[in-house]
Design an enzyme around this catalytic site. Sequence first.
Site, PDB file in Angstrom:
ATOM      1  N   CYS A   1      -7.309   2.771  12.795  1.00 37.52           N
ATOM      2  CA  CYS A   1      -6.629   2.100  13.905  1.00 37.52           C
ATOM      3  C   CYS A   1      -7.491   0.925  14.381  1.00 37.52           C
ATOM      4  O   CYS A   1      -8.664   1.100  14.703  1.00 37.52           O
ATOM      5  CB  CYS A   1      -6.412   3.080  15.066  1.00 37.52           C
TER       6      CYS A   1
ATOM      7  N   ALA B   1     -12.074   3.594 -21.894  1.00 36.71           N
ATOM      8  CA  ALA B   1     -13.061   4.426 -21.178  1.00 36.71           C
ATOM      9  C   ALA B   1     -12.906   5.901 -21.526  1.00 36.71           C
ATOM     10  O   ALA B   1     -13.901   6.634 -21.618  1.00 36.71           O
ATOM     11  CB  ALA B   1     -12.916   4.209 -19.675  1.00 36.71           C
TER      12      ALA B   1
ATOM     13  N   TYR C   1       0.822  -1.224   0.000  1.00 38.62           N
ATOM     14  CA  TYR C   1       0.000   0.000   0.000  1.00 38.62           C
ATOM     15  C   TYR C   1       0.851   1.267   0.000  1.00 38.62           C
ATOM     16  O   TYR C   1       0.467   2.279  -0.598  1.00 38.62           O
ATOM     17  CB  TYR C   1      -1.005  -0.046   1.163  1.00 38.62           C
TER      18      TYR C   1
ATOM     19  N   ASP D   1      -8.483   4.868  -5.299  1.00 35.15           N
ATOM     20  CA  ASP D   1      -7.807   6.132  -5.608  1.00 35.15           C
ATOM     21  C   ASP D   1      -8.808   7.282  -5.491  1.00 35.15           C
ATOM     22  O   ASP D   1      -9.994   7.054  -5.310  1.00 35.15           O
ATOM     23  CB  ASP D   1      -7.179   6.080  -7.021  1.00 35.15           C
TER      24      ASP D   1
ATOM     25  N   ARG E   1       1.569   1.951  -3.576  1.00 34.52           N
ATOM     26  CA  ARG E   1       0.408   2.490  -4.309  1.00 34.52           C
ATOM     27  C   ARG E   1       0.073   3.908  -3.842  1.00 34.52           C
ATOM     28  O   ARG E   1      -0.346   4.758  -4.632  1.00 34.52           O
ATOM     29  CB  ARG E   1      -0.781   1.542  -4.150  1.00 34.52           C
TER      30      ARG E   1
ATOM     31  N   ASN F   1     -16.230  -1.302 -21.253  1.00 35.65           N
ATOM     32  CA  ASN F   1     -14.999  -1.976 -20.848  1.00 35.65           C
ATOM     33  C   ASN F   1     -14.101  -2.186 -22.060  1.00 35.65           C
ATOM     34  O   ASN F   1     -14.577  -2.162 -23.199  1.00 35.65           O
ATOM     35  CB  ASN F   1     -15.355  -3.326 -20.204  1.00 35.65           C
TER      36      ASN F   1
ATOM     37  N   HIS G   1     -14.954  -0.138  -1.627  1.00 38.47           N
ATOM     38  CA  HIS G   1     -13.811  -0.895  -1.087  1.00 38.47           C
ATOM     39  C   HIS G   1     -12.835  -0.004  -0.327  1.00 38.47           C
ATOM     40  O   HIS G   1     -11.689  -0.379  -0.132  1.00 38.47           O
ATOM     41  CB  HIS G   1     -13.087  -1.621  -2.233  1.00 38.47           C
TER      42      HIS G   1
ATOM     43  N   CYS H   1      -4.692   7.072  19.788  1.00 36.39           N
ATOM     44  CA  CYS H   1      -4.616   6.288  21.041  1.00 36.39           C
ATOM     45  C   CYS H   1      -3.196   5.862  21.372  1.00 36.39           C
ATOM     46  O   CYS H   1      -2.953   5.260  22.423  1.00 36.39           O
ATOM     47  CB  CYS H   1      -5.525   5.059  20.955  1.00 36.39           C
TER      48      CYS H   1
HETATM   49  C1  BV8 Z   1     -17.297 -10.073   0.617  1.00 34.12           C
HETATM   50  C2  BV8 Z   1      -9.460  -3.225  -2.340  1.00 34.12           C
HETATM   51  C3  BV8 Z   1     -18.990 -10.831   2.075  1.00 34.12           C
HETATM   52  C4  BV8 Z   1      -8.106  -3.799  -2.183  1.00 34.12           C
HETATM   53  C5  BV8 Z   1     -10.643  -4.994  -3.431  1.00 34.12           C
HETATM   54  C6  BV8 Z   1     -13.801 -16.652  -0.129  1.00 34.12           C
HETATM   55  C7  BV8 Z   1     -13.713 -16.016   1.097  1.00 34.12           C
HETATM   56  C8  BV8 Z   1     -14.234 -14.748   1.307  1.00 34.12           C
HETATM   57  C9  BV8 Z   1     -14.841 -14.089   0.264  1.00 34.12           C
HETATM   58  C10 BV8 Z   1     -14.887 -14.719  -0.955  1.00 34.12           C
HETATM   59  C11 BV8 Z   1     -14.399 -15.991  -1.174  1.00 34.12           C
HETATM   60  N1  BV8 Z   1     -14.630 -16.327  -2.478  1.00 34.12           N
HETATM   61  C12 BV8 Z   1     -15.237 -15.299  -3.100  1.00 34.12           C
HETATM   62  C13 BV8 Z   1     -15.400 -14.334  -2.199  1.00 34.12           C
HETATM   63  C14 BV8 Z   1     -15.983 -13.071  -2.400  1.00 34.12           C
HETATM   64  C15 BV8 Z   1     -14.836 -12.121  -2.729  1.00 34.12           C
HETATM   65  C16 BV8 Z   1     -14.591 -12.257  -4.221  1.00 34.12           C
HETATM   66  O1  BV8 Z   1     -15.411 -11.838  -4.995  1.00 34.12           O
HETATM   67  N2  BV8 Z   1     -13.436 -12.869  -4.591  1.00 34.12           N
HETATM   68  C17 BV8 Z   1     -13.144 -13.061  -5.995  1.00 34.12           C
HETATM   69  C18 BV8 Z   1     -11.626 -12.972  -6.219  1.00 34.12           C
HETATM   70  C19 BV8 Z   1     -13.684 -14.423  -6.420  1.00 34.12           C
HETATM   71  N3  BV8 Z   1     -15.288 -10.813  -2.378  1.00 34.12           N
HETATM   72  C20 BV8 Z   1     -14.983 -10.329  -1.168  1.00 34.12           C
HETATM   73  O2  BV8 Z   1     -14.253 -10.867  -0.365  1.00 34.12           O
HETATM   74  C21 BV8 Z   1     -15.677  -9.026  -0.833  1.00 34.12           C
HETATM   75  N4  BV8 Z   1     -16.323  -9.165   0.437  1.00 34.12           N
HETATM   76  O3  BV8 Z   1     -17.662 -10.852  -0.227  1.00 34.12           O
HETATM   77  O4  BV8 Z   1     -17.832 -10.032   1.889  1.00 34.12           O
HETATM   78  C22 BV8 Z   1     -20.176  -9.994   1.775  1.00 34.12           C
HETATM   79  C23 BV8 Z   1     -20.755 -10.005   0.502  1.00 34.12           C
HETATM   80  C24 BV8 Z   1     -21.875  -9.233   0.252  1.00 34.12           C
HETATM   81  C25 BV8 Z   1     -22.395  -8.442   1.256  1.00 34.12           C
HETATM   82  C26 BV8 Z   1     -21.776  -8.444   2.502  1.00 34.12           C
HETATM   83  C27 BV8 Z   1     -20.668  -9.212   2.768  1.00 34.12           C
HETATM   84  C28 BV8 Z   1     -14.688  -7.895  -0.711  1.00 34.12           C
HETATM   85  C29 BV8 Z   1     -13.990  -7.698  -2.031  1.00 34.12           C
HETATM   86  C30 BV8 Z   1     -13.157  -6.420  -1.951  1.00 34.12           C
HETATM   87  C31 BV8 Z   1     -11.699  -6.752  -2.117  1.00 34.12           C
HETATM   88  N5  BV8 Z   1     -10.958  -5.505  -2.273  1.00 34.12           N
HETATM   89  N6  BV8 Z   1     -10.032  -3.816  -3.518  1.00 34.12           N
HETATM   90  C32 BV8 Z   1      -7.120  -2.965  -2.918  1.00 34.12           C
HETATM   91  O5  BV8 Z   1      -7.510  -2.160  -3.800  1.00 34.12           O
HETATM   92  O6  BV8 Z   1      -5.936  -3.150  -2.625  1.00 34.12           O
HETATM   93  S1  BV8 Z   1     -11.078  -5.784  -4.838  1.00 34.12           S
HETATM   94  C33 BV8 Z   1     -10.211  -5.196  -6.187  1.00 34.12           C
HETATM   95  O7  BV8 Z   1     -10.420  -6.095  -7.284  1.00 34.12           O
HETATM   96  C34 BV8 Z   1     -10.770  -3.922  -6.712  1.00 34.12           C
HETATM   97  O8  BV8 Z   1     -11.188  -3.041  -5.727  1.00 34.12           O
HETATM   98  C35 BV8 Z   1     -11.925  -4.370  -7.566  1.00 34.12           C
HETATM   99  O9  BV8 Z   1     -13.090  -4.360  -6.815  1.00 34.12           O
HETATM  100  C36 BV8 Z   1     -11.649  -5.806  -7.815  1.00 34.12           C
HETATM  101  C37 BV8 Z   1     -11.786  -6.128  -9.266  1.00 34.12           C
HETATM  102  O10 BV8 Z   1     -10.882  -5.337  -9.916  1.00 34.12           O
HETATM  103  P1  BV8 Z   1     -11.359  -4.422 -11.153  1.00 34.12           P
HETATM  104  O11 BV8 Z   1     -11.621  -3.069 -10.624  1.00 34.12           O
HETATM  105  O12 BV8 Z   1     -12.456  -5.051 -11.928  1.00 34.12           O
HETATM  106  O13 BV8 Z   1     -10.023  -4.418 -11.959  1.00 34.12           O
HETATM  107  P2  BV8 Z   1      -9.475  -5.581 -12.882  1.00 34.12           P
HETATM  108  O14 BV8 Z   1      -8.027  -5.340 -13.072  1.00 34.12           O
HETATM  109  O15 BV8 Z   1      -9.938  -6.913 -12.386  1.00 34.12           O
HETATM  110  O16 BV8 Z   1     -10.251  -5.304 -14.246  1.00 34.12           O
HETATM  111  C38 BV8 Z   1     -10.041  -4.079 -14.931  1.00 34.12           C
HETATM  112  C39 BV8 Z   1     -10.943  -4.110 -16.136  1.00 34.12           C
HETATM  113  O17 BV8 Z   1     -10.777  -2.867 -16.829  1.00 34.12           O
HETATM  114  C40 BV8 Z   1     -10.587  -5.209 -17.102  1.00 34.12           C
HETATM  115  O18 BV8 Z   1     -11.766  -5.876 -17.510  1.00 34.12           O
HETATM  116  C41 BV8 Z   1      -9.951  -4.481 -18.289  1.00 34.12           C
HETATM  117  O19 BV8 Z   1     -10.286  -5.082 -19.531  1.00 34.12           O
HETATM  118  C42 BV8 Z   1     -10.596  -3.120 -18.191  1.00 34.12           C
HETATM  119  N7  BV8 Z   1      -9.779  -2.028 -18.709  1.00 34.12           N
HETATM  120  C43 BV8 Z   1      -8.432  -1.912 -18.691  1.00 34.12           C
HETATM  121  N8  BV8 Z   1      -8.075  -0.728 -19.258  1.00 34.12           N
HETATM  122  C44 BV8 Z   1      -9.232  -0.111 -19.617  1.00 34.12           C
HETATM  123  C45 BV8 Z   1     -10.314  -0.923 -19.261  1.00 34.12           C
HETATM  124  N9  BV8 Z   1     -11.591  -0.586 -19.506  1.00 34.12           N
HETATM  125  C46 BV8 Z   1     -11.811   0.595 -20.108  1.00 34.12           C
HETATM  126  N10 BV8 Z   1     -10.823   1.433 -20.481  1.00 34.12           N
HETATM  127  C47 BV8 Z   1      -9.534   1.118 -20.251  1.00 34.12           C
HETATM  128  N11 BV8 Z   1      -8.553   1.964 -20.643  1.00 34.12           N
END
Ligand code: BV8
Length: 239
Positions: free
Chosen positions: A121, A225, A58, A98, A61, A207, A113, A143
Amino acid sequence: MPLPRTGSIVVLTGAGISAESGLATFRGAGGLWEGHRAEEVATPEAFARDPALVHRFYNMRRRQLADPAIQPNAAHRALARLARAWRGGCLLVTQNVDDLHERAGSHDVVHLHGELRRVRCTACSEERLWLRDLEAKTPCPACGTFGGLRPAIVWFGEMPLHMERITAALQSCALFLAIGTSGLVYPAAGFVALVRDRGRAHTIELNLEPSAVRSDFAEARHGPAGTTVPALVDELLAL
Ligand code: BV8
């Protein structure tokens, strides 16, 4: 289905909207950092096991985001323009940690997120703006506890923020847009199905390529985008 002339809009953005600003996406170009996938580093277990690794992730980033070369792009600015001009209300929900939407002029951005520029803390729950590096030994300014400060970010396995507000907006919107997200992470990836199942709203994916949930959208506009979002906003505001 045609674009709606009235009604509220919900916009969901992901890392892809910030790609043209120079911020790496999660899954682009191998999506690895120091040999780790984000999913391996962005978890409470990783933080408990190796806080220094997670702080390094972090800190890197946070420093990158502070680079003057990283600026909002035309897509961020177009969404700010849409929210200002659209009469039916427009809720901007971002998965991104961001602040590029805010710097482009968007207000009331819902960070599902969390935010890279804030820390919390774990001892006293105080949350604050934090722009410099964070180490395990950094004491909490409120604290004084050592080792309790963590990024105010929702990790995998943790509860996303503002879910009630987001769900209410999804249940009443006339238009749902998902921009720059791979549709791989829930619950955000499931938002479009919630809107689709109501049957009375239009849904568009903007996308670079089809996302994992492309089939849940009524329409898709593929391309950068920075091009597709301003064009769609022009269409909406010309209705
Ligand atoms: C939850 C912060 C319950 C971190 C992020 C086992 C155990 C526990 C949970 C799970 C499990 N299995 C599955 C889950 C659920 C899990 C999940 O979904 N896992 C996935 C991997 C299977 N989810 C969770 O754990 C969430 N919490 O489920 O709690 C609950 C549910 C409902 C209600 C209450 C409670 C929490 C998930 C949050 C994790 N934190 N971010 C950090 O930033 O360091 S996630 C992180 O990845 C991002 O924030 C984002 O959300 C996520 C996906 O990333 P994207 O933003 O989509 O980016 P990516 O690179 O993947 O894609 C980019 C896209 O842009 C591509 O398609 C590309 O083609 C396109 N692109 C590229 N350039 C361009 C473009 N498009 C247009 N123009 C361009 N120029």
